[in-house]
Write a protein that holds these residues in place. Structure first.
Motif, PDB file in Angstrom:
ATOM      1  N   SER A 116       0.803  -1.270   0.090  1.00 56.39           N
ATOM      2  CA  SER A 116       0.076   0.067  -0.099  1.00 56.39           C
ATOM      3  C   SER A 116       0.880   1.092  -0.022  1.00 56.39           C
ATOM      4  O   SER A 116       0.487   2.278  -0.891  1.00 56.39           O
ATOM      5  N   LEU A 117       1.957   1.271   0.565  1.00 60.43           N
ATOM      6  CA  LEU A 117       2.782   2.411   0.793  1.00 60.43           C
ATOM      7  C   LEU A 117       3.587   2.466  -0.683  1.00 60.43           C
ATOM      8  O   LEU A 117       3.669   3.761  -1.137  1.00 60.43           O
ATOM      9  N   GLU A 125       2.818   1.102 -13.564  1.00 65.11           N
ATOM     10  CA  GLU A 125       4.088   1.115 -14.671  1.00 65.11           C
ATOM     11  C   GLU A 125       5.360   1.822 -14.229  1.00 65.11           C
ATOM     12  O   GLU A 125       6.580   1.224 -14.375  1.00 65.11           O
ATOM     13  N   GLU A 126       5.206   2.668 -13.090  1.00 60.91           N
ATOM     14  CA  GLU A 126       6.514   3.208 -12.521  1.00 60.91           C
ATOM     15  C   GLU A 126       7.082   1.971 -11.558  1.00 60.91           C
ATOM     16  O   GLU A 126       8.294   1.863 -11.592  1.00 60.91           O
ATOM     17  N   GLN A 127       6.352   1.100 -10.940  1.00 63.63           N
ATOM     18  CA  GLN A 127       6.647   0.007 -10.117  1.00 63.63           C
ATOM     19  C   GLN A 127       7.330  -1.024 -11.150  1.00 63.63           C
ATOM     20  O   GLN A 127       8.618  -1.589 -10.767  1.00 63.63           O
ATOM     21  N   SER A 132      12.515  -3.351 -12.881  1.00 57.99           N
ATOM     22  CA  SER A 132      13.397  -3.714 -14.087  1.00 57.99           C
ATOM     23  C   SER A 132      14.686  -2.950 -14.062  1.00 57.99           C
ATOM     24  O   SER A 132      15.754  -3.509 -13.939  1.00 57.99           O
ATOM     25  N   VAL A 133      14.714  -1.584 -13.493  1.00 55.57           N
ATOM     26  CA  VAL A 133      15.767  -0.907 -13.455  1.00 55.57           C
ATOM     27  C   VAL A 133      16.791  -1.513 -12.191  1.00 55.57           C
ATOM     28  O   VAL A 133      18.074  -1.765 -12.190  1.00 55.57           O
ATOM     29  N   LEU A 134      16.312  -1.782 -11.011  1.00 54.72           N
ATOM     30  CA  LEU A 134      16.876  -2.291 -10.161  1.00 54.72           C
ATOM     31  C   LEU A 134      17.427  -3.675 -10.538  1.00 54.72           C
ATOM     32  O   LEU A 134      18.613  -4.088  -9.801  1.00 54.72           O
TER      33      LEU A 134
END
Length: 148
Positions: A116-117, A125-127, A132-134
């Motif tokens: 939830s946080l 999309e940002e998640q 992917s970046v991490l």
């Protein structure tokens, strides 16, 4: 862009804050004897039920020696059991005890709060992009460490 990015610092800060959040939630749920690092181990066993130590280590992404120390600690606390594998007498399988099984609802509740946080800060999309970046950064460091 500056000579050095803030990525590692922010990642460390996120790790520290999320660990602090987990400790607080475990304490308020009555499990002060558990550490955030135990979470991966429990989630694997909630799903797989019983695994040899080596497989548990692989699933958790930790060394066998690290998982062995964690397992021994959690056996002493009554959360896990070590059972002989009926198919191979030399192999011990790690499983949740009755006390360990009771944790599943607590872990799901805490995970839901954490998600939830995340959802309040990042859209779907940002998640996915951040994951992917991490993942890419982690792989780059793994490759570099393995090559040196």
């Amino acid at each position: 862009m500056s000579d050095f990015s803030n990525i590692i610092h922010l990642n460390s800060l996120l790790h520290d804050l999320s660990s602090e959040f987990l400790k607080k939630e475990l304490l308020s749920a009555g499990y002060a004897d558990l550490e955030p690092c135990h979470g991966d181990l429990f989630f694997v066993l909630f799903e797989k039920k019983s695994l040899p130590l080596t497989e548990l280590a692989v699933c958790c992404g930790r060394s066998k020696s690290t998982i062995s120390v964690m397992v021994n600690n959690l056996v002493k606390k009554g959360y896990l059991l070590k059972n002989k594998d009926p198919q191979c007498a030399r192999t011990l399988k790690i499983a949740l005890s009755t006390k360990g099984l009771k944790l599943e609802k607590v872990f799901i509740s805490i995970s839901t709060k954490m998600q939830s946080l995340i959802n309040a800060s990042l859209n779907e999309e940002e998640q996915h992009k951040l994951e992917s970046v991490l993942c890419n950064l982690s792989n780059s460091f793994k490759i570099n460490l393995n090559n040196n």
